[in-house]
Design a protein around this motif. Structure first.
Motif, PDB file in Angstrom:
ATOM      1  N   ARG A  32      33.636  35.040  34.059  1.00  0.00           N
ATOM      2  CA  ARG A  32      32.499  35.170  33.140  1.00  0.00           C
ATOM      3  C   ARG A  32      32.976  35.697  31.791  1.00  0.00           C
ATOM      4  NH1 ARG A  32      27.647  39.558  33.965  1.00  0.00           N
ATOM      5  NH2 ARG A  32      29.382  40.940  33.487  1.00  0.00           N
ATOM      6  N   VAL A  45      24.900  31.287  28.468  1.00  0.00           N
ATOM      7  CA  VAL A  45      25.577  30.581  29.559  1.00  0.00           C
ATOM      8  C   VAL A  45      24.643  30.542  30.754  1.00  0.00           C
ATOM      9  CG1 VAL A  45      27.494  30.605  31.200  1.00  0.00           C
ATOM     10  CG2 VAL A  45      27.898  31.214  28.801  1.00  0.00           C
ATOM     11  N   TYR A  46      24.386  29.338  31.250  1.00  0.00           N
ATOM     12  CA  TYR A  46      23.621  29.151  32.477  1.00  0.00           C
ATOM     13  C   TYR A  46      24.581  28.865  33.617  1.00  0.00           C
ATOM     14  CZ  TYR A  46      19.131  29.064  30.071  1.00  0.00           C
ATOM     15  OH  TYR A  46      18.015  29.413  29.354  1.00  0.00           O
ATOM     16  N   TYR A  47      24.454  29.625  34.692  1.00  0.00           N
ATOM     17  CA  TYR A  47      25.282  29.390  35.873  1.00  0.00           C
ATOM     18  C   TYR A  47      24.587  28.376  36.771  1.00  0.00           C
ATOM     19  CZ  TYR A  47      27.379  29.917  40.470  1.00  0.00           C
ATOM     20  OH  TYR A  47      27.964  29.643  41.675  1.00  0.00           O
ATOM     21  N   LEU A  61      27.382  37.731  38.303  1.00  0.00           N
ATOM     22  CA  LEU A  61      27.320  37.008  37.032  1.00  0.00           C
ATOM     23  C   LEU A  61      26.209  37.531  36.128  1.00  0.00           C
ATOM     24  CD1 LEU A  61      27.912  33.406  38.395  1.00  0.00           C
ATOM     25  CD2 LEU A  61      29.452  34.688  36.894  1.00  0.00           C
ATOM     26  N   CYS A  69      24.964  35.993  32.561  1.00  0.00           N
ATOM     27  CA  CYS A  69      24.646  34.580  32.740  1.00  0.00           C
ATOM     28  C   CYS A  69      23.183  34.436  33.141  1.00  0.00           C
ATOM     29  CB  CYS A  69      25.519  33.964  33.828  1.00  0.00           C
ATOM     30  SG  CYS A  69      27.267  33.829  33.413  1.00  0.00           S
ATOM     31  N   GLU A 274      26.423  25.317  30.229  1.00  0.00           N
ATOM     32  CA  GLU A 274      26.246  25.599  31.647  1.00  0.00           C
ATOM     33  C   GLU A 274      27.570  25.420  32.365  1.00  0.00           C
ATOM     34  OE1 GLU A 274      24.210  21.814  33.576  1.00  0.00           O
ATOM     35  OE2 GLU A 274      23.278  22.332  31.655  1.00  0.00           O
TER      36      GLU A 274
END
Length: 417
Positions: A32, A45-47, A61, A69, A274
């Motif tokens: 991360r 940031v999209y996990y 995360l 995230c 992502e």
């Protein structure tokens, strides 16, 4: 996988049996940190939960030092995992081409307000669910660009597909999309490729995506508030190696955005990427036991106690074989085919790969197995138990769990009158 502070794989195998997944939260946090450092300041940031929805990993995360995230999900099961890990509905982007009315109602009822719409029909369904709850949903239109900048990785655009609105149809659909009740068009979602070959290919794809997004903003006549430019960040999958480091990505992205969206640094629009595999892939090790060794017409077969039933994500599709196993430096090796325990010839993890001489009762370890493991596998095929999953933090066991499937009765829905 042994470290100065972590347990030996053989000890873990004795404690929990095999097959066994071991995840290291320190590696999740490091990935991360590396990803955020590679991006311009202010990026979100999209996990992607599809990579691994294990609650301990997705919680790592979100928590701790540095930017958190957000959650990119595509089912109510992943929504439940996100909520259990401490995410709220406002942290979630709900994606996917097959959202049902019930799933959408559940998501909206749990506070989800951001969706990726894959088609005009999908956009209408999202609006209907939002209106039923008395709210308005923000939607990113997922765009299937007619062209791409790179030919590497797994292509997600430029061909007929269930994913996204064909970019060339946007002008004729613009009025219809803008008028859909219950939704506001907040921006775009573009996902062009997975696991780019190198930084140049990744940046080239992002540049193309940003240029496409600027053109579509003009065609729609809607000022974007959020632009999700997708992913493609690279990490080895079930083979040795390190995740990619992107030293020039931030500069290149900022320059492309400055040209296409001059006010992006002030949040008009906010920019998101992502990632799934990059964030968790390096955290996991698969430990498997050798059940049998045989020779067939001159070729050695090592039969493991796991195969595509618990490590079937991409390997089971035949796209990313073979796996590699840990071999001590300078140790003798031989070629063998790694087969699983299932009654199908497709249950292979590697054909004629280099392995140490193995015998019944030995164990093998497969690195970089933190993504597309149990939940991307044929867990129920032949009724074999799921592997145990052990999570470590600073060498200590945080949790040890196993997925179980239980058959239950289903209540009949009342018939429409």
């Amino acid at each position: 996988m042994k470290t100065d502070t972590g347990p030996d794989p053989a000890d873990l195998a004795k404690r929990y049996g095999t097959p066994l997944y071991v995840y290291d939260l320190a590696e999740v946090r490091a990935a991360r940190r590396d990803l955020f450092r590679a991006l311009p300041d202010g990026f979100e940031v999209y996990y992607a939960f599809k990579a691994n929805p294990h609650v301990d990993l997705v919680r790592a995360l979100r928590e701790g030092d540095g930017p958190a995230c957000r959650a990119e999900i595509s089912s109510t099961g992943e929504l439940a995992a996100a909520l259990e890990a401490g995410y709220t509905g406002s942290d979630v982007l709900y994606t996917g081409p097959g959202k049902t009315h019930e799933e959408l109602r559940t998501a909206v009822a749990n506070g989800v307000r951001l969706f990726s719409a894959e088609s005009p029909g999908d956009l209408r369904h999202i609006g209907e669910a939002a209106r039923a709850e008395g709210v308005t949903a923000d939607c990113l239109l997922r765009i299937n660009s007619a062209t791409g900048a790179a030919g590497t990785g797994i292509r997600m655009t430029g061909k007929p597909t269930q994913f996204g609105i064909d970019s060339e149809t946007v002008p004729e659909l613009a009025d219809r999309l803008r008028a859909t009740p219950g939704v506001d068009i907040a921006g775009l979602h573009l996902f062009s490729q997975s696991n780019a070959a190198d930084e140049e290919a990744l940046l080239g794809e992002f540049r193309h995506t940003i240029t496409t997004a600027a053109r579509i903003q003009a065609e729609l006549g809607v000022p974007f508030r959020l632009l999700d430019i997708g992913g493609g960040f690279s990490v080895p999958y079930a083979t040795h190696g390190e995740r990619a480091r992107y030293r020039g990505l931030a500069t290149g992205l900022a320059a492309a955005l400055d040209e296409a969206f001059p006010h992006w640094r002030e949040g008009a629009p906010r920019i998101a990427v992502e990632s799934g595999r990059y964030l968790v892939g390096g955290s996991g090790t698969l430990i498997a036991g050798v059940s049998n060794v045989k020779v067939s017409r001159g070729q050695k077969f090592v039969i493991l106690d796991t195969g595509i039933n618990s490590f079937g994500g991409m390997s089971g599709l035949g796209r990313l074989l073979p796996v590699s196993v840990q071999v001590a430096a300078g140790a003798e090796t031989e070629r063998a085919t790694l087969a699983g325990p299932l009654c199908t010839p497709g249950d292979l993890l590697g054909r004629q790969v280099q392995v140490p001489p193995l015998a019944e009762g030995d164990i093998v370890t497969v690195p970089n197995a933190g993504a597309y493991g149990p939940t991307a596998s044929l867990l129920m095929f032949l009724g074999r138990p799921a592997p145990a999953e052990v999570v470590l933090d600073q060498g200590e066991v945080v949790s040890a769990t196993r997925i179980e499937h239980v058959r239950r009765g289903v209540e009949q829905e009342p018939a429409d009158v």
